[in-house]
Design an enzyme around this catalytic site. Structure first.
Site, short mmCIF file in Angstrom:
data_model
loop_
_atom_site.label_atom_id
_atom_site.label_comp_id
_atom_site.label_asym_id
_atom_site.label_seq_id
_atom_site.Cartn_x
_atom_site.Cartn_y
_atom_site.Cartn_z
N HIS A 1 -3.62 -5.15 0.42
CA HIS A 1 -3.14 -5.65 1.76
C HIS A 1 -2.92 -7.06 1.54
CE1 HIS A 1 -2.83 -1.80 3.93
NE2 HIS A 1 -3.82 -1.40 3.11
N CYS B 1 0.66 -1.09 -0.06
CA CYS B 1 0.04 -0.02 0.01
C CYS B 1 0.77 1.24 0.01
CB CYS B 1 -1.13 -0.14 1.19
SG CYS B 1 -2.64 0.93 0.67
N GLU C 1 -1.73 -9.04 3.47
CA GLU C 1 -1.73 -9.44 4.96
C GLU C 1 -3.11 -9.90 5.50
OE1 GLU C 1 -0.93 -6.63 4.11
OE2 GLU C 1 -1.43 -5.12 5.64
N1 GLN Z 1 -1.83 6.72 2.30
C1 GLN Z 1 -2.14 5.91 1.38
C2 GLN Z 1 -3.46 5.98 0.53
O1 GLN Z 1 -4.31 6.57 1.37
C3 GLN Z 1 -1.83 4.29 1.62
C4 GLN Z 1 -2.71 3.89 2.71
C5 GLN Z 1 -2.06 2.56 3.12
O2 GLN Z 1 -1.09 2.37 3.29
N2 GLN Z 1 -3.03 1.79 3.49
O3 GLN Z 1 -3.42 5.80 -0.35
#
Ligand code: GLN
Length: 532
Positions: free
Chosen positions: A508, A382, A510
């Site tokens: 994600h 992410c 995970e």
């Molecule tokens: N801050 C970033 C976004 O909003 C990544 C979010 C995250 O790592 N869950 O796209």
């Protein structure tokens, strides 16, 4: 069989592991062939933990249906290997929101709207919702907080009423602590007695007591607790500290917790739980053939719970590889171009973690650069993927000052930018790109080698995205967009050519890793780390 309801309450202190206890009991019942689900009721007023700083309650866990939930739901999924949903996590905020909406619609027909019965009815309705689906033999409901908290009261009252209404179809397990006083060398039962008294004051008699302890509890101690708390001696069980949470189901089996529960519901206890897969996982986990050192670079590393699912995914993926993963928690704010080599030099792999906001970003970029230039296996998740894109833009493509518009709205090179549909959003709660989305996997890539399939579904939680405008420039220099959303064409994953293993994913991985189904990307990453 009609659905049976099990309530898990906690006393004495928080953090005794109600979630792990609930998940372990659920695992044992599931291993006996029952269908089980677990629900968490959180007494705080936030609608969901999505707007909470991870320092408050740890990681925000995301379900397939896009609910932002308590991290205990991650344990439920990891133990049971079945998905949870919005219905599995309810907060006071959500309860009140629903009651207030009903009041505004006029549903209460002029009645005075009160905690009892309106709030408690709403809580009861949310508890029964899962059972009413007709899919589950058991619904285990974990009540967040500790008995005696003001904010838990309506939940305990709802449990009291349901127990009264359901009779033999409901029971209460109360988890408490038996502290050991080293000065006198004694285990103390008084806190447990007091906490059961607090429950009794609210009209709830626990059926089973689970006592957290650092030392084995004697029969006479259990007898004493049983006598003072009106609980059968057999139903007083110990939960002794163990080296891994995944051993708790086995400990609970030794203590006959599942049999006691079944007996109380008058259900047969002749079969034994089938735990072969579970045991073989534990066996591999405890007897690794290799060891790898992996750096987890993030800004919340003081609180490991902020990265709970990532740490657990390494345990699952490590076991498959018969490899012990030592996580090195590296604070992104402390990394800079001067100390990066010294800090990361002994690592076999580097993971740059998810996150929000600009704090620690430059340190994360340094970590990415180090991994890329030194051929160290890298996984960016992410925000970790987004910083890897920024690093590539700045240091490979020469786009100085390239950035995400989250960090610098005025950047000349917005290589990570807000998604179109996000530009009109003003409310922060529940409005990110959330939940599982499809992703097409490009064959002939390391990414494909990991998943071994052409389409995957993984969970998202973000607002920003790779900016397609720059894609051809990136591709020219060896940036391979290997995972693409089939509907929007968005880049969900990339890998770098001319590097042993360097993958960034916008989703994600995970969140979907479980004991019996470790996430393939983590499995491949760990493998890449120990083969070097
Ligand atoms: N801050 C970033 C976004 O909003 C990544 C979010 C995250 O790592 N869950 O796209």
């Amino acid at each position: 069989m009609s659905t049976k309801y099990i309530f898990v309450t906690g006393g004495v202190t928080s953090s005794l592991g109600k979630g792990i206890l609930a998940a372990s009991l659920a695992k044992l019942l599931q291993a006996r062939g029952f269908s089980v689900t677990i629900q968490k009721l959180d007494p705080y007023i936030n609608i969901d933990p999505g707007t909470l700083n991870p320092y408050e309650h740890g990681e925000c866990y995301v379900t397939e249906d896009g609910a932002e939930t308590d991290l205990d739901l991650g344990h439920y999924e990891r133990f049971l290997n079945i998905p949870t949903s919005q219905a599995n996590n309810v907060t006071t905020g959500r309860i009140y929101q629903s009651v207030i909406n009903k009041e505004r619609r006029g549903d209460y027909l002029g009645k005075t709207v009160q905690i009892i019965p309106h709030i408690t009815d709403e809580i009861k309705m949310n508890i029964k919702l899962l059972g009413d689906q007709g899919k589950y033999d058991f619904v285990i409901t974990e009540i967040g907080g500790t008995v005696g908290d003001i904010e838990s009261l309506p939940y305990i009252e709802a449990v009291r009423q349901l127990k009264w209404e359901m009779g033999k179809s409901a029971l209460v397990i109360h988890l408490t602590l038996v502290p050991y006083l080293s000065a006198s060398g004694e285990l103390k039962t008084k806190p447990t007695q007091h906490s059961v008294k607090a429950l009794l004051e609210n009209g709830v008699q626990p059926d089973i007591l689970v006592l957290r302890t650092e030392h084995n509890l004697s029969d006479s101690l259990k007898e004493k607790v049983a006598l003072f708390c009106n609980v059968e001696k057999e139903a007083v069980v110990q939960s002794i500290d163990v080296s891994t949470i995944y051993e708790v189901p086995l400990k609970m089996k030794e203590e006959n917790l599942d049999r006691i529960v079944l007996k109380k519901f008058n259900l047969p206890t002749d079969r034994e739980p089938a735990l072969d897969d579970w045991n073989s996982f534990l066996n591999k986990y405890k007897n690794p053939l290799h060891t790898v050192e992996i750096g987890l670079v993030g800004k919340y590393v003081e609180l490991h719970d902020a990265y709970k699912s990532i740490a657990e995914s390494f345990i699952h993926a490590g076991a498959v590889n018969e490899c012990k993963v030592n996580i090195h928690w590296i604070h992104s704010e402390k990394l800079n171009s001067e100390n990066v080599a010294e800090t990361l030099k002994d690592l076999n792999g580097i993971l740059v973690a998810p996150g929000f906001g600009h704090r620690g970003i430059e340190g994360k970029i340094e970590a990415v650069r180090y991994a890329r230039e030194n051929n160290i296996p890298f996984l960016g998740i992410c925000l970790g993927m987004q910083v890897a894109v920024i690093e590539f833009a700045r240091n490979v493509l020469g786009m100085h000052g390239a950035d995400s518009t989250e960090m610098n709205e005025a950047t000349e090179y917005p290589v990570i930018d807000l998604m179109e549909e996000q530009k009109v959003i003003t409310n922060m709660g529940g409005t990110m790109r959330l939940g599982a989305y499809a992703c097409n996997v490009k064959p002939g890539t390391k990414f494909f080698d990991a998943y071994q399939r052409e389409q995957i579904f993984e969970r998202h939680r973000h607002r920003y995205e790779f900016n397609d405008k720059y894609l051809s420039k990136f591709i020219e220099k060896g940036f391979n967009p290997v995972g693409i959303n089939p509907e929007t064409g968005l880049v969900e994953a990339f890998e770098l050519e001319n590097h042993p293993w360097f993958i960034g994913v916008q989703y994600h991985p995970e969140y979907s890793s479980t004991v019996l189904k470790p996430n393939p990307l983590f499995v491949a990453f760990v493998k890449a780390c120990f083969i070097g």
